[in-house]
Design an enzyme around this catalytic site. Structure first.
Site, mmCIF file in Angstrom:
data_model
loop_
_atom_site.group_PDB
_atom_site.id
_atom_site.type_symbol
_atom_site.label_atom_id
_atom_site.label_comp_id
_atom_site.label_asym_id
_atom_site.label_seq_id
_atom_site.Cartn_x
_atom_site.Cartn_y
_atom_site.Cartn_z
ATOM 1 N N SER A 164 0.834 -1.428 -0.024
ATOM 2 C CA SER A 164 0.040 -0.130 0.274
ATOM 3 C C SER A 164 0.959 1.337 -0.115
ATOM 4 O O SER A 164 1.833 1.054 0.758
ATOM 5 C CB SER A 164 -0.796 0.129 1.113
ATOM 6 O OG SER A 164 -1.513 1.381 1.665
ATOM 7 N N GLY A 169 6.287 7.930 -2.162
ATOM 8 C CA GLY A 169 6.517 8.820 -3.686
ATOM 9 C C GLY A 169 7.794 9.395 -4.104
ATOM 10 O O GLY A 169 8.120 9.627 -4.462
ATOM 11 N N CYS A 185 7.182 7.282 -9.806
ATOM 12 C CA CYS A 185 6.012 7.117 -8.251
ATOM 13 C C CYS A 185 5.434 9.432 -9.001
ATOM 14 O O CYS A 185 6.626 10.064 -8.800
ATOM 15 C CB CYS A 185 6.046 7.600 -7.136
ATOM 16 S SG CYS A 185 6.846 6.054 -7.029
ATOM 17 N N GLY A 210 12.709 2.136 -2.703
ATOM 18 C CA GLY A 210 12.562 3.308 -4.249
ATOM 19 C C GLY A 210 13.035 4.340 -3.966
ATOM 20 O O GLY A 210 13.963 5.083 -2.862
ATOM 21 N N GLY A 232 13.228 -0.934 -8.167
ATOM 22 C CA GLY A 232 12.325 -1.411 -8.891
ATOM 23 C C GLY A 232 13.443 -1.131 -10.077
ATOM 24 O O GLY A 232 13.788 -1.615 -10.714
ATOM 25 N N TYR A 286 9.370 -0.430 -18.100
ATOM 26 C CA TYR A 286 9.290 -0.535 -16.842
ATOM 27 C C TYR A 286 7.655 0.563 -16.400
ATOM 28 O O TYR A 286 8.004 1.703 -16.246
ATOM 29 C CB TYR A 286 11.066 0.395 -16.039
ATOM 30 C CG TYR A 286 10.617 0.209 -14.470
ATOM 31 C CD1 TYR A 286 10.179 -0.385 -14.184
ATOM 32 C CD2 TYR A 286 10.780 2.133 -13.659
ATOM 33 C CE1 TYR A 286 10.280 -0.715 -12.507
ATOM 34 C CE2 TYR A 286 10.519 1.743 -12.206
ATOM 35 C CZ TYR A 286 10.365 0.776 -11.532
ATOM 36 O OH TYR A 286 10.168 1.348 -10.485
ATOM 37 N N ARG A 287 7.210 0.036 -15.496
ATOM 38 C CA ARG A 287 5.708 0.865 -14.759
ATOM 39 C C ARG A 287 5.642 1.395 -13.439
ATOM 40 O O ARG A 287 5.623 0.155 -12.610
ATOM 41 C CB ARG A 287 4.856 0.451 -16.008
ATOM 42 C CG ARG A 287 4.164 -0.454 -15.398
ATOM 43 C CD ARG A 287 3.366 -0.920 -16.193
ATOM 44 N NE ARG A 287 2.302 -2.750 -16.590
ATOM 45 C CZ ARG A 287 1.672 -3.571 -16.732
ATOM 46 N NH1 ARG A 287 1.103 -2.952 -18.293
ATOM 47 N NH2 ARG A 287 0.832 -4.242 -16.594
ATOM 48 N N MET A 333 3.377 0.843 -10.381
ATOM 49 C CA MET A 333 2.185 0.074 -10.279
ATOM 50 C C MET A 333 0.660 0.321 -10.206
ATOM 51 O O MET A 333 -0.393 0.369 -10.384
ATOM 52 C CB MET A 333 1.631 -1.111 -9.236
ATOM 53 C CG MET A 333 3.266 -1.954 -8.667
ATOM 54 S SD MET A 333 3.664 -2.880 -10.510
ATOM 55 C CE MET A 333 1.837 -3.567 -10.635
ATOM 56 N N ARG A 387 -3.473 -0.697 -4.505
ATOM 57 C CA ARG A 387 -2.111 -0.327 -3.910
ATOM 58 C C ARG A 387 -3.177 1.139 -3.333
ATOM 59 O O ARG A 387 -2.733 1.539 -2.269
ATOM 60 C CB ARG A 387 -1.267 -0.697 -4.902
ATOM 61 C CG ARG A 387 -0.075 0.800 -4.347
ATOM 62 C CD ARG A 387 0.766 0.073 -5.538
ATOM 63 N NE ARG A 387 2.005 0.990 -4.796
ATOM 64 C CZ ARG A 387 3.001 0.839 -4.059
ATOM 65 N NH1 ARG A 387 3.054 0.086 -3.576
ATOM 66 N NH2 ARG A 387 4.021 1.866 -3.881
HETATM 67 P P1 XMP Z 1 12.237 2.893 -7.763
HETATM 68 O O1 XMP Z 1 13.100 4.229 -7.593
HETATM 69 O O2 XMP Z 1 13.123 1.468 -7.337
HETATM 70 O O3 XMP Z 1 10.998 2.989 -6.869
HETATM 71 O O4 XMP Z 1 11.898 2.770 -9.023
HETATM 72 C C1 XMP Z 1 10.047 1.650 -6.624
HETATM 73 C C2 XMP Z 1 8.483 1.469 -5.667
HETATM 74 O O5 XMP Z 1 7.488 2.277 -6.424
HETATM 75 C C3 XMP Z 1 7.083 2.013 -5.421
HETATM 76 N N1 XMP Z 1 6.242 2.459 -6.472
HETATM 77 C C4 XMP Z 1 5.575 3.441 -6.470
HETATM 78 N N2 XMP Z 1 5.079 4.541 -5.991
HETATM 79 N N3 XMP Z 1 3.621 4.837 -7.764
HETATM 80 C C5 XMP Z 1 3.670 5.083 -6.177
HETATM 81 O O6 XMP Z 1 3.682 6.755 -5.847
HETATM 82 C C6 XMP Z 1 3.448 3.676 -8.725
HETATM 83 O O7 XMP Z 1 3.012 4.045 -9.417
HETATM 84 C C7 XMP Z 1 4.750 3.196 -8.054
HETATM 85 N N4 XMP Z 1 4.274 1.400 -8.750
HETATM 86 C C8 XMP Z 1 5.872 1.266 -7.976
HETATM 87 C C9 XMP Z 1 7.338 0.701 -5.055
HETATM 88 O O8 XMP Z 1 7.426 1.180 -3.297
HETATM 89 C C10 XMP Z 1 8.471 1.051 -5.991
HETATM 90 O O9 XMP Z 1 8.605 -0.273 -4.379
#
Ligand code: XMP
Length: 493
Positions: free
Chosen positions: A256, A307, A312, A346, A368, A392-393, A395, A408
């Site tokens: 989440s 974020g 994100c 992240g 990610g 790479y997208r 979620m 999520r």
């Molecule tokens: P990195 O920087 O490693 O981050 O690419 C991966 C993490 O980003 C989160 N994540 C999201 N956060 N919108 C968000 O605000 C999204 O669409 C999204 N998709 C992933 C998640 O915590 C991941 O591990």
């Protein structure tokens, strides 16, 4: 000299990793003496602090086995049905070699329709019913098929016998020794329940053996690779959980963007009550208050970040979040007191960011984009000009949510979907088996510069204010990167 973390992070600013820099300390041990062993959760130990993100362009079976073979852990995404996700866990747990070939099976009367059937492996296996669970009869190779005059011939007319197979419990070293002893090009890996799970070839062994070694594989009490899975907090996620536990999932991550909720607290209690053998990671959180609530509910680990991910947009869309360096420091300060390990999730773009996350209190980093674009990431490579890339997208991107990942973004039952992430592409990075050992060695060098021989020692040095930091001005950040340089291109006169 410099600021202790406690002062620097209490001045009303939200700092990212790039905003801050550690001052070097004193070196009295070699780089190799740095010990990066750590904890993912209260009960799960890892030999490297790396966790792959539960995203559908990052972690499926192939990523999970490769990361586990290096000593980290992969968290399989849940943008799929419960049965599909459980199958990904099963595949990851069915082998001890660090790859997944995605085999094709044929029955004797089948023929090969196109060369693309050899896309994921140069061999196709022939079994009595054309499935992984039926009797192994032989194999055909891409080389054989290409040489055929009648390419529509049934595979039985040109297949060759397979002299032997090995247990899928063999690791790469055992497979290598077997292939060498029997002078074989490849061997099928067969499970205890007689299912053909993969094949391992001499080429696989040579390719992987050439990569640097790092870490001790993450193997659970079941003797299999440790694998995690993400789930949501809705009623149907309880059913999903059952499928995952049946396949032996070691840890679940409650996925989440804002984890401090009644939904998550209920789910934490449900997991702990129903599956005491499975660890549960809560989050995401960025404040001590949020962390405290989930710790009280019984989490075994906390995932930190809101974020900060590369894809994100949550901070821009919802005006909520925190700079990742501040978030990690603040959450770890309370979580570490309760013995709950923190995952810095992240915003990791280089090995320096990993060092910063770990020294500021995290026990692992979740990545990610750093892992996307690798050989092990789901999806196919595409060419953009002469650049090889993989998708790479986020979620929370519209594209991913259309497939189902909107869970999520909690409790939003409205039909209006608002994106909190974007879709992009990441350049080809090769295999994680190759580049992660280099990343980990760089992390060890960072720890050495700080005089920290382990994660625990780094945390102690930070808390005791021996380690000092400063905020970097914009100019200092520019100076810390590459600057005043032209591309060096050697062109003939
Ligand atoms: P990195 O920087 O490693 O981050 O690419 C991966 C993490 O980003 C989160 N994540 C999201 N956060 N919108 C968000 O605000 C999204 O669409 C999204 N998709 C992933 C998640 O915590 C991941 O591990």
């Amino acid at each position: 000299d410099g600021f202790p973390a406690n002062r620097l992070f209490n001045q009303g600013y939200s700092h990212t990793y790039d905003d801050v820099i550690f001052l070097p300390h004193y070196i009295d041990f070699p780089t190799d003496a740095v010990d990066l062993t750590t904890k993912l959760t209260k009960n799960i130990n890892l030999s490297i602090p790396i966790v792959s993100s539960p995203m559908d362009t990052v972690t499926e079976s192939a990523m999970a086995v490769s990361i586990a073979s290096l000593g980290g852990i992969g968290i399989v995404h849940y943008n799929n049905t419960a049965v599909e996700q459980a199958a990904l866990i099963k595949t990851a747990k069915s082998r001890r070699v660090p790859f997944v070939s995605d085999l094709t099976f044929k029955s004797p009367s089948d023929s090969v329709e196109s060369v693309s059937e050899f896309y994921s492996s140069p061999y196709i296996l022939v079994t009595s019913a054309g499935t992984s669970k039926s009797k192994l009869l032989g194999f055909i190779s891409k080389f054989q098929w290409e040489a055929l005059s009648d390419k529509d011939s049934p595979v039985s007319s040109y297949m060759k016998a397979i002299p032997c197979s090995v247990s899928s419990n063999y690791d790469l070293e055992q497979v290598a020794a077997f292939l060498a002893e029997k002078s074989l090009e490849f061997v099928p890996l067969v499970s205890d329940s007689e299912e053909i799970v993969d094949i391992a070839s001499k080429d696989d062994v040579q390719r992987i053996s050439a990569f640097p070694k790092f870490g001790i594989p993450s193997v659970g009490a079941d003797g299999k690779f440790m694998v995690g899975a993400a789930v949501g907090t809705r009623e149907q996620d309880k059913e999903r959980l059952e499928h995952l536990v049946k396949e032996g999932v070691n840890v679940v991550v409650l996925d989440s963007s804002q984890g401090n909720s009644i939904y998550q607290i209920d789910m934490i209690k449900h997991v702990k009550r129903t599956y005491p053998e499975v660890d549960v990671i809560g989050g995401n959180v960025v404040t001590a208050y949020q962390a405290d609530n989930l710790i009280k509910a019984g989490v075994d680990g906390l995932r930190v970040g809101m974020g900060s991910g590369s894809i994100c947009t949550t901070q821009e869309v919802c005006a909520v979040g925190r700079g990742q360096a501040t978030a990690v420091y603040k959450v770890a300060s309370v979580a570490n007191l309760s013995g709950v390990p923190v995952i810095a999730d992240g915003g990791i773009a280089n090995s320096g960011h990993v060092v910063k996350a770990l020294v500021l209190g995290a026990s692992t980093v979740m990545m990610g984009s750093f892992l996307a674009g690798s050989h092990e990431a789901p999806g196919v490579y595409l060419y953009q000009g002469d650049r090889k890339v993989k998708k790479y997208r986020g979620m929370g991107s519209l594209e991913a949510m259309t497939k189902g990942s909107d869970a999520r973004y909690l409790g939003d039952k409205s039909k209006l979907k608002v994106a909190q992430g974007v879709v992009g592409a990441v350049a080809d990075k090769g295999s994680v088996l190759k580049f992660l050992p280099y990343t980990m060695h760089a992390v060890k060098q960072g720890f050495q510069d700080l005089g920290a021989s382990s994660l625990q020692s780094a945390h102690d040095l930070l808390r005791s204010e021996v380690l000092r930091l400063e905020v970097r001005t914009g100019a200092a950040q520019a100076e810390g990167g590459i600057h005043d340089l032209l591309m060096y291109e050697k062109k003939p006169f």
